[in-house]
Design a protein around this motif. Sequence first.
Motif, PDB file in Angstrom:
ATOM      1  N   VAL A  49       0.783  -0.984  -0.298  1.00 45.13           N
ATOM      2  CA  VAL A  49       0.062  -0.075   0.075  1.00 45.13           C
ATOM      3  C   VAL A  49       0.781   1.147  -0.108  1.00 45.13           C
ATOM      4  N   LEU A  50       2.272   1.316   0.978  1.00 46.04           N
ATOM      5  CA  LEU A  50       2.808   2.264   1.120  1.00 46.04           C
ATOM      6  C   LEU A  50       3.224   3.014  -0.029  1.00 46.04           C
ATOM      7  N   VAL A  51       4.403   1.325  -1.004  1.00 44.32           N
ATOM      8  CA  VAL A  51       4.920   1.615  -2.346  1.00 44.32           C
ATOM      9  C   VAL A  51       4.066   2.162  -3.413  1.00 44.32           C
ATOM     10  N   ALA A  52       2.759   1.858  -3.165  1.00 46.08           N
ATOM     11  CA  ALA A  52       2.090   1.540  -4.458  1.00 46.08           C
ATOM     12  C   ALA A  52       1.634   4.061  -4.278  1.00 46.08           C
ATOM     13  N   TYR A  53       1.637   4.465  -2.956  1.00 44.58           N
ATOM     14  CA  TYR A  53       0.560   5.600  -2.326  1.00 44.58           C
ATOM     15  C   TYR A  53       1.967   6.775  -3.102  1.00 44.58           C
ATOM     16  N   GLY A  54       3.604   5.478  -2.084  1.00 45.09           N
ATOM     17  CA  GLY A  54       3.990   6.780  -2.492  1.00 45.09           C
ATOM     18  C   GLY A  54       4.516   6.962  -4.280  1.00 45.09           C
ATOM     19  N   VAL A  55       4.402   6.131  -5.002  1.00 41.97           N
ATOM     20  CA  VAL A  55       4.890   6.072  -6.654  1.00 41.97           C
ATOM     21  C   VAL A  55       3.609   7.229  -6.914  1.00 41.97           C
ATOM     22  N   ALA A  56       2.822   6.846  -6.465  1.00 45.44           N
ATOM     23  CA  ALA A  56       1.696   8.442  -7.009  1.00 45.44           C
ATOM     24  C   ALA A  56       2.147   9.422  -6.364  1.00 45.44           C
ATOM     25  N   GLU A  57       2.340   9.358  -5.228  1.00 42.49           N
ATOM     26  CA  GLU A  57       2.448  10.553  -4.523  1.00 42.49           C
ATOM     27  C   GLU A  57       4.235  11.464  -5.520  1.00 42.49           C
ATOM     28  N   ALA A  58       4.592  11.013  -5.569  1.00 45.90           N
ATOM     29  CA  ALA A  58       5.976  11.131  -6.265  1.00 45.90           C
ATOM     30  C   ALA A  58       5.859  11.808  -7.584  1.00 45.90           C
ATOM     31  N   ARG A  59       4.732  10.879  -8.449  1.00 44.81           N
ATOM     32  CA  ARG A  59       5.013  11.664  -9.690  1.00 44.81           C
ATOM     33  C   ARG A  59       3.921  12.769  -9.809  1.00 44.81           C
ATOM     34  N   ARG A  60       2.873  13.203  -8.603  1.00 44.56           N
ATOM     35  CA  ARG A  60       1.961  13.908  -9.551  1.00 44.56           C
ATOM     36  C   ARG A  60       2.446  15.351  -9.886  1.00 44.56           C
ATOM     37  N   ILE A  61       1.637  16.188  -9.930  1.00 45.27           N
ATOM     38  CA  ILE A  61       2.092  17.821  -9.794  1.00 45.27           C
ATOM     39  C   ILE A  61       2.117  17.882  -8.846  1.00 45.27           C
ATOM     40  N   PRO A  62       2.596  18.574  -7.588  1.00 40.02           N
ATOM     41  CA  PRO A  62       3.140  19.579  -7.219  1.00 40.02           C
ATOM     42  C   PRO A  62       2.063  20.290  -6.687  1.00 40.02           C
ATOM     43  N   ARG A  63       1.271  19.749  -4.810  1.00 36.33           N
ATOM     44  CA  ARG A  63      -0.221  20.420  -4.654  1.00 36.33           C
ATOM     45  C   ARG A  63       1.624  21.969  -3.917  1.00 36.33           C
ATOM     46  N   VAL A  64      -0.280  23.274  -3.934  1.00 36.60           N
ATOM     47  CA  VAL A  64       0.619  24.354  -4.249  1.00 36.60           C
ATOM     48  C   VAL A  64       0.115  23.834  -2.431  1.00 36.60           C
ATOM     49  N   SER A  98       5.401  25.718  -3.584  1.00 33.59           N
ATOM     50  CA  SER A  98       5.270  27.302  -2.122  1.00 33.59           C
ATOM     51  C   SER A  98       5.074  28.459  -2.577  1.00 33.59           C
ATOM     52  N   LEU A  99       3.857  28.645  -2.580  1.00 36.33           N
ATOM     53  CA  LEU A  99       3.375  30.144  -2.857  1.00 36.33           C
ATOM     54  C   LEU A  99       3.481  31.282  -1.171  1.00 36.33           C
ATOM     55  N   LEU A 100       4.857  31.738  -1.291  1.00 39.32           N
ATOM     56  CA  LEU A 100       4.808  32.798  -0.226  1.00 39.32           C
ATOM     57  C   LEU A 100       4.300  34.496  -0.680  1.00 39.32           C
ATOM     58  N   THR A 101       3.238  34.798   0.155  1.00 41.20           N
ATOM     59  CA  THR A 101       2.956  36.259  -0.209  1.00 41.20           C
ATOM     60  C   THR A 101       3.716  37.466   1.291  1.00 41.20           C
TER      61      THR A 101
END
Length: 385
Positions: A127-142, A378-381
Amino acid sequence: MSTAAPARPPVRRRVVFIGVLALVSTLLFAVPYFGLIAPGAQWPWPVVLLGTVVFAAGWIALPVLLVVYRHSDRAARVAYPLLGVVWVLFAWTLVTDVLRGVLALAGVENPFRARLVAVLLLAIVVVLVAYGVAEARRIPRVKRVDVVLPRLDPAFDGLTVAVLADTHYGPIDRTKWSRGTVDAVNALNPDVVVHAGDLADGTPAQRGGQAAPLADVRAAHRFYVSGNHEYLGNAQAWLEHMAGLGWTSLHNQHRVLERGAARLVFAGVDDVTGASSGEQGHGADLAAALEGVRPDDAVVLLAHQPSEVGKAVRSGVDLQLSGHTHGGQIWPFHYLVRLQQPVVAGLSRHGERTALYTSRGAGFWGPPLRVFAPSEISLLTLRAG
C-alpha cells in the motif's frame, strides 16, 4: 559553456564508500528478510526458497547497480525503485516488530503470530509503495504561506513568491511532469519565481530536455541558485543553461527590485558543497552576494540548504528560502535529515530578524517515492510588519 567533468574521488574514499554501501545494503535486506521469512512462521519450503532467492538477488543487485553502473540511466531505473522498496520494508519491519512483541506478551503463539505479522507487513509495504509512487509522480500541490517581514517596505506588501526546489530531473524522464509543474506555477500568477537548487541529476546535455519547460515560467523575475546535486553534474554549466532559459542565476550575487523609492533585494549563494567540488570560483560566499546592499534593504536570500541560516542570521537577512530536505521524502527518513539540518520543512524563525522557509521540494531524488512527505510548490505572500 564549461563542460569539465568533476574530479574523481580518491581511491580510499571510494573504498570507504563501497564498504559503507555494502554494510547498509546488508542491513536493509537482512532485517525485512527475517521479518517476512521468520523461522517461527514455519513457512513451506518453497516459500522460504523463493523469499531467500528474491532477497539475495536484491542484496547483490543494489550495490552493483549503484556502483558498477552508477552512470547508467538504465541501471538507475532499476536500482532506485529497489532502494525505495527495501527502505520501506526495512522501516516497517522495525515498526511491526513492536506488534510482534505485543502479540508475544499477549500469549499468541507461533506460527500464527509470525505469519500474521509477516502478512500485515507485506500488505503495509504494498500500500505504501503504491501511494508513494503516486505521490512522487503527481504535479505538486500548492502550499500557500504568508510571511511577515518587519523591515519590508509597505510598497512590497502582498508580493508573491513561488518557490520551486529539488526538481531533480534525472534518469526517469519527467518532461511531461515538468510541463505540468510549470503550468501549475503559471496559474498562480506570481510576481517572483525562484528555484532553490537541485535542479537536476546529470548535465544539461543529459537533462536539458526535462528542464526546457522552465523557459515558459511567467513572472516578472525568475531567480535560480545551485544545489549540491548540480556539483555532481557541472554546476557552472547549469547556471549558464538556466540563464539561457531566461532565469537570473544568482551565483553569489544579488538583484534589487524597485517600486518607486522602495527596494527589495533578492540574493543567492552557491551551495556550500561548491567549495570542495573542484569547480573554480564556486562555493557559498554570502559576503559577496550582499556586497553593495544598503543597511535598510530587506533581503530575501536563496540558499539551497537550510543549514546556511546561521550565516543568514549573522548577516541580517530577512528571509532565507531553501530546499534540500525533501521533507524526508520517505518516512521515517526525516529523523535522519533532522540530524544534519535545523529544519525539515515549513516556516521557522531564527534570531531576532530572520525567517526561514524550507520547501519539501517539487520532485524526488533516487527512489521515485514520497511517503508522508508530499511534494509542493510554495506560494509565499510577503507582508510588511
